[in-house]
Design a protein around this motif. Sequence first.
Motif, mmCIF file in Angstrom:
data_model
loop_
_atom_site.group_PDB
_atom_site.id
_atom_site.type_symbol
_atom_site.label_atom_id
_atom_site.label_comp_id
_atom_site.label_asym_id
_atom_site.label_seq_id
_atom_site.Cartn_x
_atom_site.Cartn_y
_atom_site.Cartn_z
ATOM 1 N N GLN A 20 1.651 -12.389 -10.311
ATOM 2 C CA GLN A 20 1.435 -13.745 -11.103
ATOM 3 C C GLN A 20 2.340 -13.385 -12.126
ATOM 4 O O GLN A 20 2.678 -12.255 -12.378
ATOM 5 N N LYS A 21 3.183 -14.389 -12.256
ATOM 6 C CA LYS A 21 3.950 -13.685 -13.465
ATOM 7 C C LYS A 21 2.532 -14.356 -14.914
ATOM 8 O O LYS A 21 2.304 -15.364 -15.285
ATOM 9 N N LEU A 22 3.098 -13.830 -15.779
ATOM 10 C CA LEU A 22 1.942 -14.110 -16.611
ATOM 11 C C LEU A 22 2.705 -15.071 -18.753
ATOM 12 O O LEU A 22 4.279 -14.541 -17.891
ATOM 13 N N PRO A 23 2.384 -15.699 -19.208
ATOM 14 C CA PRO A 23 2.794 -16.239 -20.205
ATOM 15 C C PRO A 23 3.640 -14.858 -21.240
ATOM 16 O O PRO A 23 2.496 -14.272 -21.086
ATOM 17 N N LEU A 24 4.224 -15.458 -22.042
ATOM 18 C CA LEU A 24 4.902 -14.172 -22.146
ATOM 19 C C LEU A 24 4.171 -14.008 -23.682
ATOM 20 O O LEU A 24 4.058 -12.691 -24.480
ATOM 21 N N LEU A 27 1.665 0.250 0.791
ATOM 22 C CA LEU A 27 2.522 -0.190 1.065
ATOM 23 C C LEU A 27 2.532 -0.212 -0.587
ATOM 24 O O LEU A 27 3.780 -0.860 -0.972
ATOM 25 N N MET A 28 1.638 0.026 -1.218
ATOM 26 C CA MET A 28 2.127 -0.272 -2.787
ATOM 27 C C MET A 28 3.056 0.713 -2.546
ATOM 28 O O MET A 28 4.344 0.723 -3.262
ATOM 29 N N GLN A 29 3.511 1.961 -2.323
ATOM 30 C CA GLN A 29 4.850 2.819 -2.412
ATOM 31 C C GLN A 29 5.979 2.744 -1.495
ATOM 32 O O GLN A 29 7.775 2.533 -2.405
ATOM 33 N N ARG A 30 6.226 1.794 -0.758
ATOM 34 C CA ARG A 30 7.083 1.115 0.415
ATOM 35 C C ARG A 30 7.128 -0.172 -0.888
ATOM 36 O O ARG A 30 8.317 0.061 -0.578
ATOM 37 N N LEU A 31 6.595 -0.676 -0.794
ATOM 38 C CA LEU A 31 7.269 -1.773 -1.548
ATOM 39 C C LEU A 31 7.533 -2.085 -3.061
ATOM 40 O O LEU A 31 8.849 -2.319 -3.353
ATOM 41 N N PHE A 32 6.717 -0.869 -3.640
ATOM 42 C CA PHE A 32 7.563 -0.641 -5.210
ATOM 43 C C PHE A 32 7.820 0.481 -6.271
ATOM 44 O O PHE A 32 7.551 1.156 -6.844
ATOM 45 N N TRP A 33 8.161 1.105 -4.357
ATOM 46 C CA TRP A 33 8.682 2.886 -5.410
ATOM 47 C C TRP A 33 10.042 2.609 -6.249
ATOM 48 O O TRP A 33 10.230 3.893 -6.678
ATOM 49 N N GLU A 34 10.545 2.555 -6.551
ATOM 50 C CA GLU A 34 11.355 1.681 -7.586
ATOM 51 C C GLU A 34 11.445 1.091 -8.945
ATOM 52 O O GLU A 34 12.109 1.035 -10.061
ATOM 53 N N GLU A 35 10.167 0.519 -8.976
ATOM 54 C CA GLU A 35 9.557 -0.070 -10.357
ATOM 55 C C GLU A 35 8.810 0.778 -11.309
ATOM 56 O O GLU A 35 8.482 1.406 -10.219
ATOM 57 N N THR A 36 8.746 0.424 -12.371
ATOM 58 C CA THR A 36 8.091 1.302 -12.745
ATOM 59 C C THR A 36 6.768 0.377 -12.973
ATOM 60 O O THR A 36 6.667 -0.809 -13.669
ATOM 61 N N ILE A 37 6.161 1.078 -12.374
ATOM 62 C CA ILE A 37 4.746 0.361 -12.118
ATOM 63 C C ILE A 37 2.943 0.810 -12.847
ATOM 64 O O ILE A 37 3.264 2.079 -12.723
ATOM 65 N N ARG A 38 2.072 0.528 -13.863
ATOM 66 C CA ARG A 38 1.160 0.855 -14.115
ATOM 67 C C ARG A 38 -0.435 0.964 -13.301
ATOM 68 O O ARG A 38 -0.484 -0.223 -12.696
ATOM 69 N N VAL A 39 -1.010 1.104 -12.591
ATOM 70 C CA VAL A 39 -1.401 0.887 -11.703
ATOM 71 C C VAL A 39 -3.170 1.081 -12.174
ATOM 72 O O VAL A 39 -3.487 2.497 -13.181
ATOM 73 N N ASP A 79 -14.091 -0.892 1.662
ATOM 74 C CA ASP A 79 -12.797 -1.859 1.003
ATOM 75 C C ASP A 79 -12.461 -1.625 -0.310
ATOM 76 O O ASP A 79 -13.590 -1.348 -1.487
ATOM 77 N N THR A 80 -10.803 -2.152 -0.659
ATOM 78 C CA THR A 80 -10.883 -1.406 -2.250
ATOM 79 C C THR A 80 -9.163 -2.957 -2.526
ATOM 80 O O THR A 80 -8.554 -3.321 -2.195
ATOM 81 N N LEU A 81 -9.694 -3.078 -3.355
ATOM 82 C CA LEU A 81 -9.019 -3.997 -4.121
ATOM 83 C C LEU A 81 -8.033 -2.798 -5.736
ATOM 84 O O LEU A 81 -8.760 -2.074 -6.787
ATOM 85 N N GLN A 82 -6.612 -2.944 -5.543
ATOM 86 C CA GLN A 82 -5.882 -2.185 -6.159
ATOM 87 C C GLN A 82 -4.646 -3.290 -7.306
ATOM 88 O O GLN A 82 -4.334 -3.912 -6.639
ATOM 89 N N LYS A 83 -5.169 -3.201 -8.493
ATOM 90 C CA LYS A 83 -4.905 -4.139 -10.326
ATOM 91 C C LYS A 83 -3.108 -3.022 -10.286
ATOM 92 O O LYS A 83 -3.747 -1.861 -10.739
ATOM 93 N N PHE A 84 -2.174 -3.824 -10.475
ATOM 94 C CA PHE A 84 -1.406 -3.007 -10.815
ATOM 95 C C PHE A 84 -1.063 -4.328 -12.505
ATOM 96 O O PHE A 84 -0.932 -5.221 -12.181
ATOM 97 N N ILE A 85 0.457 -3.370 -13.111
ATOM 98 C CA ILE A 85 1.497 -4.317 -13.563
ATOM 99 C C ILE A 85 2.626 -3.483 -13.873
ATOM 100 O O ILE A 85 2.803 -2.600 -13.556
ATOM 101 N N PHE A 86 3.423 -4.034 -13.860
ATOM 102 C CA PHE A 86 5.015 -3.459 -14.320
ATOM 103 C C PHE A 86 5.234 -3.465 -15.174
ATOM 104 O O PHE A 86 4.906 -3.973 -16.056
ATOM 105 N N GLU A 135 -1.560 -7.519 -7.667
ATOM 106 C CA GLU A 135 -2.816 -7.067 -7.475
ATOM 107 C C GLU A 135 -2.988 -6.343 -5.724
ATOM 108 O O GLU A 135 -2.147 -7.271 -4.617
ATOM 109 N N LEU A 136 -3.413 -5.598 -4.698
ATOM 110 C CA LEU A 136 -2.838 -5.507 -3.691
ATOM 111 C C LEU A 136 -4.672 -5.277 -2.832
ATOM 112 O O LEU A 136 -5.372 -4.529 -3.677
#
Length: 314
Positions: free
Chosen positions: A180-184, A226-238, A7-14, A22-23
């Motif tokens: 999740q939306k983080l506090p600024l 899923l990661m690629q399909r959903l967020f391919w246009e976003e700048t994501i750090r994995v 099993d795998t849990l993948q964290k990322f941030i925009f 997380e996926l």
Amino acid sequence: MSNTGQDTLQKFIFENAAVRGELIDISATWREVQTRQHYPAPVRKLLGEMVAAAALLSANLKFNGSIIMQIHGDGPVRLLVVECDAELRLRATAKLAPDAVIGDDATLTDLLHAHGKGRFIITLDPADKLPGQQPYQGIVPLDGGDVATVIENYMLRSEQLDTKLWLAADEQSSRGLLLQKLPLHGGTAEAAPITADEALETWNRAVILGSTLKQEELLNTTIEVLMQRLFWEETIRVFDPVHPSFHCSCSREKVGNMLQMLGREEVESVLAEQGQVAINCDFCGQHYAYDAVDCAQLFITPSEALLPGSEAKH
Ligand SMILES: [Zn+2]
């Protein structure tokens, strides 16, 4: 690597935005949970989704201990419970009412909130408790028609955190996405300053992307795709992936402690009636049996241990 059974849990941030995600694919752990327990399909779906959600929340917490997620029901399902420790080792079980009749299309409300008395409970149990320290527990009425909504409402109400969850589970698979939306003001020093409007815009865009995810797609697609399909246009750090697994923390010692708390009289009455005290773990099915000698040893007092004829040496 989707067929290795790990099993795998993948964290990322925009990047440059106060949004994290997380996926998770926790299908192998979920199948392990089901090897000793068979539930009607609607119960299986709810418990499978809770398994994914508990791991997603657990990975999100800076907390050394176990998170225990429970739904106490007032309908045909009495309890759904998932426990996840700091190393993302999970166990889960469900308890049905003795006379439970469960239709194939039963909803969360039908199963657990039939009389409006269902409860959602999250317990944080620290690994290194100080003497007398109680675990933290949050209890709220069951608010929402599915597991994801119940947890979203809890997170907003109890933690003041905007959280969105997409969960799906069947007999073979359990997968989920958390945003999740983080506090600024919680950002890192090197991150470029962003305005509240920019942060909100990214959050809204991320939620819209997440909302395109269909249950069927979540059940049948690897998280890499899923990661690629959903967020391919976003700048994501994995981040480096982590690997949840099944583990039951039951032991003969813990069962012994439980019998000691039950008391000598109660244990001896079961012994007299049944010839032994037999306990099966609800989570993993492990069988524990105590005969008359085992039971006597549970209630031995220090003075009895030193009586002549014991193994004390002179
Ligand atoms: Zn067990």
